[in-house]
Every structure is written in C-alpha cells, then in structure tokens.
Design an enzyme around this catalytic site. Structure first.
Site, PDB file in Angstrom:
ATOM      1  N   MET A   1       0.845  -1.187   0.000  1.00 52.89           N
ATOM      2  CA  MET A   1       0.000   0.000   0.000  1.00 52.89           C
ATOM      3  C   MET A   1       0.882   1.240   0.000  1.00 52.89           C
ATOM      4  O   MET A   1       2.063   1.167  -0.307  1.00 52.89           O
ATOM      5  CB  MET A   1      -0.935  -0.024   1.212  1.00 52.89           C
ATOM      6  CG  MET A   1      -1.892  -1.214   1.214  1.00 52.89           C
ATOM      7  SD  MET A   1      -3.027  -1.181  -0.164  1.00 52.89           S
ATOM      8  CE  MET A   1      -4.182   0.061   0.398  1.00 52.89           C
ATOM      9  N   CYS A   2       0.316   2.372   0.415  1.00 50.30           N
ATOM     10  CA  CYS A   2       1.044   3.638   0.369  1.00 50.30           C
ATOM     11  C   CYS A   2       0.726   4.430   1.631  1.00 50.30           C
ATOM     12  O   CYS A   2      -0.081   4.020   2.450  1.00 50.30           O
ATOM     13  CB  CYS A   2       0.628   4.440  -0.866  1.00 50.30           C
ATOM     14  SG  CYS A   2       0.742   3.516  -2.419  1.00 50.30           S
ATOM     15  N   GLU A   3       1.373   5.575   1.774  1.00 53.73           N
ATOM     16  CA  GLU A   3       1.031   6.484   2.867  1.00 53.73           C
ATOM     17  C   GLU A   3       0.882   7.897   2.328  1.00 53.73           C
ATOM     18  O   GLU A   3       1.574   8.302   1.385  1.00 53.73           O
ATOM     19  CB  GLU A   3       2.073   6.430   3.990  1.00 53.73           C
ATOM     20  CG  GLU A   3       2.036   5.123   4.767  1.00 53.73           C
ATOM     21  CD  GLU A   3       2.565   5.264   6.190  1.00 53.73           C
ATOM     22  OE1 GLU A   3       2.591   6.390   6.731  1.00 53.73           O
ATOM     23  OE2 GLU A   3       2.938   4.218   6.755  1.00 53.73           O
ATOM     24  N   ILE A  78       4.037   8.500  -0.351  1.00 56.42           N
ATOM     25  CA  ILE A  78       5.096   7.515  -0.501  1.00 56.42           C
ATOM     26  C   ILE A  78       4.447   6.204  -0.932  1.00 56.42           C
ATOM     27  O   ILE A  78       3.398   5.824  -0.418  1.00 56.42           O
ATOM     28  CB  ILE A  78       5.935   7.348   0.781  1.00 56.42           C
ATOM     29  CG1 ILE A  78       5.082   6.952   1.976  1.00 56.42           C
ATOM     30  CG2 ILE A  78       6.697   8.631   1.072  1.00 56.42           C
ATOM     31  CD1 ILE A  78       5.892   6.672   3.240  1.00 56.42           C
TER      32      ILE A  78
END
Length: 277
Positions: A1-3, A78
C-alpha cells in the site's frame, strides 16, 4: 500500500518536520520504497518533486526535507506498488488543470478492476490511482459549474469517493490550492496545531521541534497523515467512511458515509518484482 501526508494552513508554512518523519517510512521504518512525490502550492503555482527511488535514501527527498518551502496547502505520497510499474510516471501526487487552477491528488488503496469513464482527462501512467483521479476530474468538469463553492464540490467528491470505496480501498487527498478534501476508507489521522504551541517529537526518527519558536499566535496548521507522525501529541483518528474538507487549517465541512470493509492492507496483493522498470 502507500502512505499519505497533507497540510492545510492559514499562513504559508513549511512541511519539513512532517516530511522528514514520513520519508523514514519509505524504505527504513516502513516498506513504502517504490517512489515518492510532494506538491506545494505557491499562489496559483505548484512546486512538485517526484522520484521513483526509496525516499528514505533519496538525495532529492533529503534536499526537500531541508528546504523550507512555504505553502498553505501541500500533498505528499510515498508508494508501495501494487498496481502499475515502478517508474516516474506512476509516482503520486498527480496534477491536472481545471478552471484555471492546478488540482493535485494522491491515493492510498487499491481498486484493481477500476475502469475510468470516458472524458478528456486520461492517465499518463498505468496505476489505478491516476485513473481514479482522471475519473474525478472528468466528473467534476462535466457536472459542476466553474464557480462551484467548496461545499458543493465536496458533495460531488463524497459521492464519487463512496462509489470508489464500494470497489476497493480508497483513502485520498485532493486539493485545488484553496481547499483540501480528505476521505478515509480504511486509515487516516489528523492533528490541528494552534496557540499555545508546544514541542513535538517524530515517531520514526529522533527529531524534535518546538513549534512555539516557529509560529505566531494566529497560526493554524493542520496535518493529515495515514498514520500519526509524532508520538507525543493527540491525533484525531478518522472513522471508516469519514471525510473532511479543510480550508485555512480548519475543517469547513465534514461527514460520514457507509463504506464496506475490504481486505486488510496486509492481505492485499503484494508488490510484484516485475513492476520494477
């Protein structure tokens, strides 16, 4: 996943402290090593930096973390790739022009089978996230007037976000430089800092700041992130389906919609080594 990381402030403010904490999660304290990007609004312009390399070791990210760019709205992302190759075209945030303003978007989640509706906005890369952004832009352009108020825009954006969240995980940040729209499908948190300001310490790296020395009593600065970035402050955790529209550091509209609970992020499709390149 991402942030995700976003900022809404009533005075031009730099993102150095929060950005420094987030970058550690890009290959050092977290797995989000498949690229990063950040967008700072400066008047009608947007200063953007992108890099497909891990932000924890990126010389560009290190440069940005020490560059006190002042902005009232900023969006950072990110990436941990699940859909789309690891390359510059697929790094968030994405930007498009609408009604004489740059709209900037970043997404955390996965809608692997999403198909964008036909419209003038098309994706450059091959991520579901950029397809989603183009779908939002096409819908807003076709169904709202140029002078739509932020609350009117929010109504349309919430409807679209609810639709997307039915299909998969959809956490997002979207701004046109005037407001910042945030939607939580699974995970999002926020904090609003105002007088009296005090110290704060990052969770991912030993960096502390005294905001009282960096601000004025009139400043209001709100930070929105996938996970809280500090370990000594009280963050507000979004509920699933909760959305907020920010302007000048304050929430000007908020609500909650019903969205299904999808697979936990750890159970989603793991990054494919073939995405590199």
């Amino acid at each position: 996943m991402c942030e995700l990381l976003g900022m809404s402030a009533n005075t031009p403010t730099d993102l150095c402290f929060s950005f420094t904490g987030l970058t550690r999660r890009g290959g050092e304290t977290g797995p989000h090593k498949d690229g990063w990007g950040v967008a700072f609004y400066e008047g009608k312009g947007v200063r953007m930096f992108h890099d497909p390399e891990p932000c924890a070791t990126s010389p560009i990210a290190d440069f940005v973390s020490k560059l006190p760019i002042k902005s009232k709205n900023a969006i950072c992302h990110i990436r941990q790739a699940n859909v789309g190759n690891i390359n510059l075209a697929n790094t968030h945030p994405f930007a498009r022009e609408l009604w004489g303003s740059y709209w900037v978007f970043a997404h955390n989640g996965q809608l692997p089978n999403f198909t964008r509706r036909t419209g003038i906005y098309e994706a450059v890369g091959d991520t579901d996230s950029e397809e989603l952004f183009c779908d939002i832009m096409n819908n807003v352009r076709e169904n709202l007037p140029r002078d739509a108020m932020p609350e009117q825009l929010a109504e349309t954006l919430v409807g679209l976000a609810k639709e997307y969240a039915q299909q998969g995980v959809f956490n997002c940040l979207l701004s046109n430089g005037d407001w910042l729209f945030t939607f939580c499908s699974t995970k999002l948190a926020s904090i609003t800092r105002r007088a009296p300001f005090g110290p704060a310490c990052l969770s991912d790296v030993e960096v502390e700041i005294d905001f009282a020395a960096e601000t004025t009593p009139k400043d209001v600065v709100s930070i929105i992130a996938t996970e809280p970035l500090t370990n000594d402050e009280q963050w507000d955790i979004y509920d699933r389906g909760e959305w907020k529209l920010w302007q000048e550091g304050e929430v000007i509209a908020t609500g909650k919609v019903d969205v299904p609970e999808h697979k936990r992020e750890a159970e989603l499709v793991a990054p494919d080594p073939s995405l590199h390149g």
